[in-house]
Design an enzyme around this catalytic site. Sequence first.
Site, PDB file in Angstrom:
ATOM      1  N   ASN A 161       0.803  -1.219   0.000  1.00 38.80           N
ATOM      2  CA  ASN A 161       0.000   0.000   0.000  1.00 38.80           C
ATOM      3  C   ASN A 161       0.838   1.271   0.000  1.00 38.80           C
ATOM      4  OD1 ASN A 161       0.404  -1.285   2.688  1.00 38.80           O
ATOM      5  ND2 ASN A 161      -0.309   0.683   3.440  1.00 38.80           N
ATOM      6  N   CYS A 338      -3.385   4.782   7.797  1.00 39.07           N
ATOM      7  CA  CYS A 338      -3.612   4.253   9.142  1.00 39.07           C
ATOM      8  C   CYS A 338      -2.495   4.647  10.094  1.00 39.07           C
ATOM      9  CB  CYS A 338      -3.732   2.729   9.088  1.00 39.07           C
ATOM     10  SG  CYS A 338      -5.056   2.160   8.012  1.00 39.07           S
TER      11      CYS A 338
END
Length: 661
Positions: A161, A338
Amino acid sequence: MDKEIYLDANATSPVLPAAIAAAAAAMRDSYGNPSSSHAAGLRARALREAARASARRVLGAAGGRVMFNSGATEGIQTAVLSALCAIRARRQRGEACGDLLLYGATEHKAVPESLAHWNEVLGTGLELRALPVDAGGRHRLDVLRELAPRAAFVCTMAANNETGVVSDLDGIAAVLRESASPALWMVDCVQALGKLPLALGASRIDYAPFSGHKLYAPKGIGMLYVREGAPYTPLMCGGGQEEGQRSGTENMAGIAALGAVLEALEGGATFRSHSELLACRERLVGALRAAFPGIVFNAPLEHALPTTLNFSVPGVASADLLEIFDAAGVRVSAGSACSAARAAPSYVLDAMGVPVRRSASAVRLSFGPLLDDATIDLACAQIARCGRALALPVLAPSPLLDGQPQGLVQLDADGASGWLLFDAGARQCVAIDVPEAVAGRSAAMLRAAGYRLLASLHTGQDDRGAAALAREMDGAPGWPADGGALALGDAILARAGQDGARAYLFGRPQAGVLGPDQVRFVFAGHGETLRPDAGAQALCCRGETERALASLETAAPGEGATELDSAAARRLLDAHPDALVVDVRELREHSAGAIRLHGQAALNVPLSRLAEHAGYLAGDGARPVLFVCRSGARSARAARALRGLGHPRAWSLCGGIALAH
């Protein structure tokens, strides 16, 4: 910048219009509970199963389980629970199943944290071990080959990611097959959907979680694939929905929306092809290279998704780059969304062996397969604008102060403040109380502007920052051995502390004497006692960020709140046409995207230059000052500081420009 250019699709994506329509239709027309046997329930059930059938075709999974859930984190938790329950049962039966929980060193943190959690809760007592990656970000197959016989569970990802690096899944499968490893295998496929071909049914993969919001579906909907015959333990028990695989009344609006995205993937006409995405990436790469000479891409493009770029600009912190991009209306990130709130280097880049300084400069640019040519055109133009903004000198005279050559930059880190006192004409600088955490950044700033550091000083007991900056600048002297003043152009910095304490006065002397009326700034430690000749009108600059600026004479801060919402700000500007709107973002941000508030252009006084502009902003105290920035955090600090200096009519725009309307 009126149009937002969203290039942070690996964090989340906008919702496909067809998905919005499908969700609305589900709430309007198929609102029944799919577990109900009446007609409304049957319509909802048919909708759910149509979406599941589409998912099977897209994933290449004719067999096995394909169930809907809340997203990838739930899918990862379910897969880990299922695998560890099976491993525990095998061990209790005396079957050989390995003692290692292997996970890729660059996995999303949800994977190792889930492994650690369930390993402890279930008492399996397995050893967690990170599988290293090479400099290109791919898993070390030689290490996997060595450890595979001991592996009970292997967790890797299809594509990273942060970097977009595509894993060698065929290579991993071959190693597991060659070693006859009994290990179960989970592959995080979140970034693969819509970007990589998937044929899960023909693979050795046991578990594959997906998250809808990464590919134009809403947040809160995802899928988990479980290979036929792979062990399965429900994470959610209760009402027996999803044929007992995942209890809880189904999120039918989310399922319908995800189904619309899957249908678009099947159709092939909605999303751009792989070759088209590669062409988009090449254009962005070209724009970045032209805008930022010396740019380094942190992952080999030939092994990365065509939709992800991770790059560094040497000598420029990622936070500074993000602010410039954001000012230009280009939304990018420094890595995983995150982990964005955690002030730490990227563990992904660390695992790849990327040097810390380069990692600290890393920026991730990611887009989805809906990106159109018009957006690419605009993105390239704004990237060029960001490059021009970054090239502007930070240590430059203020245009608001009649070309005064001396300036003062405030540097903050970890609640501490330091100062760079410079003379642009002589290209000389004195550093005072620079926090250790920004010593490298300060040195880079000085070198880039061609400044000579005359001295690195401190006013308190902690001299680590001063020493660190001196080292970064290949040695910088302290206070002159003869005890004399330091000259900066036509101004001087003189010692002022009593009884061996360190304090400094800065100003332009008259007839060789720095009298009280000539002192412009005082630098002193917390609670430092100053000589009477410090100058009552001078501004005191201390080392605590929230109390960095103070008046040496008693100030009378204004009463009432310092924040105004957008409506109140409009009323203030309507009532006071002479009011100043002041953008406290840094010069480069302001240059990348200037601010207009309710039709009024904002002056630029960076928060880091507030000290030298305090007198200009306060004026006679009658003119209101409204500070603005992106989020409202920096403008709030500026308003509190000016109030603390005795100017009662200073406010900040609550929520910043991001929330203004």
